[in-house]
Structure formats: structure tokens, C-alpha cells
Write an enzyme that holds these catalytic residues in place. Structure first.
Site, mmCIF file in Angstrom:
data_model
loop_
_atom_site.group_PDB
_atom_site.id
_atom_site.type_symbol
_atom_site.label_atom_id
_atom_site.label_comp_id
_atom_site.label_asym_id
_atom_site.label_seq_id
_atom_site.Cartn_x
_atom_site.Cartn_y
_atom_site.Cartn_z
ATOM 1 N N CYS A 1 22.167 3.018 -10.421
ATOM 2 C CA CYS A 1 21.709 1.661 -10.734
ATOM 3 C C CYS A 1 20.175 1.617 -10.760
ATOM 4 C CB CYS A 1 22.299 0.654 -9.751
ATOM 5 S SG CYS A 1 22.204 -1.064 -10.355
ATOM 6 N N HIS B 1 28.134 1.670 -10.002
ATOM 7 C CA HIS B 1 28.086 1.957 -8.569
ATOM 8 C C HIS B 1 29.266 2.838 -8.142
ATOM 9 C CE1 HIS B 1 24.654 -0.460 -7.199
ATOM 10 N NE2 HIS B 1 24.945 -1.226 -8.232
ATOM 11 N N GLU C 1 29.381 4.885 -5.728
ATOM 12 C CA GLU C 1 29.498 4.972 -4.277
ATOM 13 C C GLU C 1 30.486 3.953 -3.722
ATOM 14 O OE1 GLU C 1 26.615 1.621 -4.718
ATOM 15 O OE2 GLU C 1 27.093 3.465 -5.798
#
Length: 249
Positions: free
Chosen positions: A119, A221, A223
Site C-alpha cells: 500500500c 493488503h 498481510e
């Protein structure tokens, strides 16, 4: 080398660049969502958080002890770093944080260190290499009907991403995947050596990679998604593998 329960280990250490925010007392604090550390630990490496500093020697010492660098999501970048005036839609920025993270990227590139930009992190890496950003997708791409800004960070996906055939991201994920999306900025002009390899249906850049260095950049994202599914594991697996190779070299 460290000793745990009588056994010696040589762990691969991964740096995660901290962001900044202000607490209720008005103090500037460093922060990184814990999911980034979890991803590194799940991959068998050791995470360390790098607090912002303006001292070049300290930056060099920080990177001298690690094998890879993760640039996480966070604040909007200050547009002056890519020779533009700040767009009215941009939120609070931190030029000192930008300076620190750009310095990390520049040194990591010199060291040929693996970088994973997520990001804002993808945007920082691109700007550090001389590129620029779309500062506000809704106003600068009003024809888009894709929601790029989820109301909250989510484990759920909300639009597709297509990959350039033959690119590293394509080899990781196939021709297309669904991703979560929470950003109003994105890469515009790619920096030196950066090749755009992933796009949303409206043409917004969602991923890129360096032509010759182990630098992978994604706008979504992973993660978060990796906490619910193994679909994003190839991205972290490749990054940690690159770090391991560098560690063993």
C-alpha cells in the site's frame, strides 16, 4: 547467532519500517500493525521494527543488521517528494517519515536488499526511485466505478486484479485474483527500474516489480488476507526466500 534451549540458530531478520501517529497527549509515536510481524514470524523469520530517524548513519546501521525490508501501509505521502503540490483531498502527511522511509529504500536498493512494499509502502518505494503518484483516485479518475477505499480494513475482498503475463506477480497468483482495497492514492509514473505488472479493472495500478532487483510492490493488503487464507502466502514466501538467499550469500 543466538542460543535457545541449548541450540544455536542463525535467524533471518526482517526490518519493518515504522509509521508515525499522534497519541491522545499529542506525542508522536511509532506504530506498525502487529499483523506484519505475524506474517514475518509465520514465515520463520524474526521481525524488527525500525523507528524513524533523520540520521543517515543510524539508517545505515539499521539496515546492516537485517536481510530484508518491509514497507507497510500508512499515511499519504507528501507530494513535494515527487514535485507536485498536495491535492486538497490528501490527508495528513509526515515529511520526516517520508524522508526516513525514502532513505531506507535508497540504501536497500544500493545493497540489493529484498523489499516488499505494501500500500503506502509501494508508493514510497516508487517515489524513492523517481516515480510519482496519483494523489486522489476519486477526483483524478472520476470515471472509475471501482471502490478502492473500503470503509474499514477488511479480510474480505472487493475487486479483481489482473496481472501481466510472465510477471513475477502472475507467476505467484495466476492471471487474476480478488483483493482487498483501502487506498485513494496509487502509482502513476513508475520509478527507475519499476515495471507496472498489476491493474484493477479501471486501470488503477495495483502492483509492480523491479526489473532486476528483488523488489515487489502491491497496493492491496496481503498481510490481512493471509490471516484468513493461504492465497497470499506466495508473496511472503518469495520475499522471505529472497531474504534467506541474501543471508546465506
Amino acid at each position: 547467532m543466538i542460543r535457545i534451549s541449548g541450540e544455536f540458530y542463525m535467524p533471518v531478520v526482517i526490518a519493518i519500517a515504522a509509521n508515525t501517529e499522534h497519541n491522545k497527549n499529542g506525542q508522536t509515536i511509532t506504530s506498525v500493525p502487529v499483523v506484519y510481524s505475524h506474517c514475518v514470524q509465520q514465515a520463520g523469520a524474526v521481525p524488527v521494527i525500525l523507528p524513524p530517524t533523520g540520521d543517515e548513519q543510524t539508517v545505515a546501521l539499521m539496515l546492516s543488521r537485517v536481510s530484508g525490508l518491509i514497507l507497510p501501509g500508512g499515511l499519504d505521502m507528501d507530494a513535494h517528494f515527487f514535485n507536485q503540490e498536495m491535492h486538497p483531498a490528501c490527508k495528513a502527511s509526515d515529511p520526516e517519515l517520508d524522508t526516513f522511509q525514502i532513505a531506507l529504500v535508497n540504501l536497500a536498493v544500493k545493497l540489493q536488499m529484498p523489499i516488499l512494499g505494501i500500500c503506502r509502502g509501494a508508493q514510497v518505494a516508487n517515489v524513492a526511485l523517481g516515480g510519482s503518484l496519483i494523489q486522489d483516485i476519486p477526483s483524478q479518475m472520476p470515471e472509475s466505478d471501482i471502490v478502492h477505499m473500503q470503509k474499514v480494513f477488511s479480510y474480505g475482498t472487493n475487486h479483481n486484479v489482473r496481472f501481466e503475463p510472465g510477471s513475477r506477480l502472475c507467476r505467484m497468483f495466476g492471471e487474476s485474483i480478488r483483493i482487498n482495497s483501502r487506498h485513494h492514492q496509487s502509482i502513476d509514473v513508475p520509478g527507475k527500474g519499476i515495471r507496472i505488472t498489476a491493474w484493477a479493472p479501471d486501470g488503477v495500478v495495483e502492483g509492480a516489480e523491479h526489473e532486476s532487483l528483488p523488489i515487489d510492490l502491491v497496493q492491496w493488503h496481503p498481510e490481512l488476507l493471509i490471516q484468513k487464507s493461504d492465497d497470499m502466502w506466495p508473496l511472503f514466501s518469495r520475499f522471505i526466500s529472497n531474504c534467506q538467499d541474501r543471508f546465506n550469500a
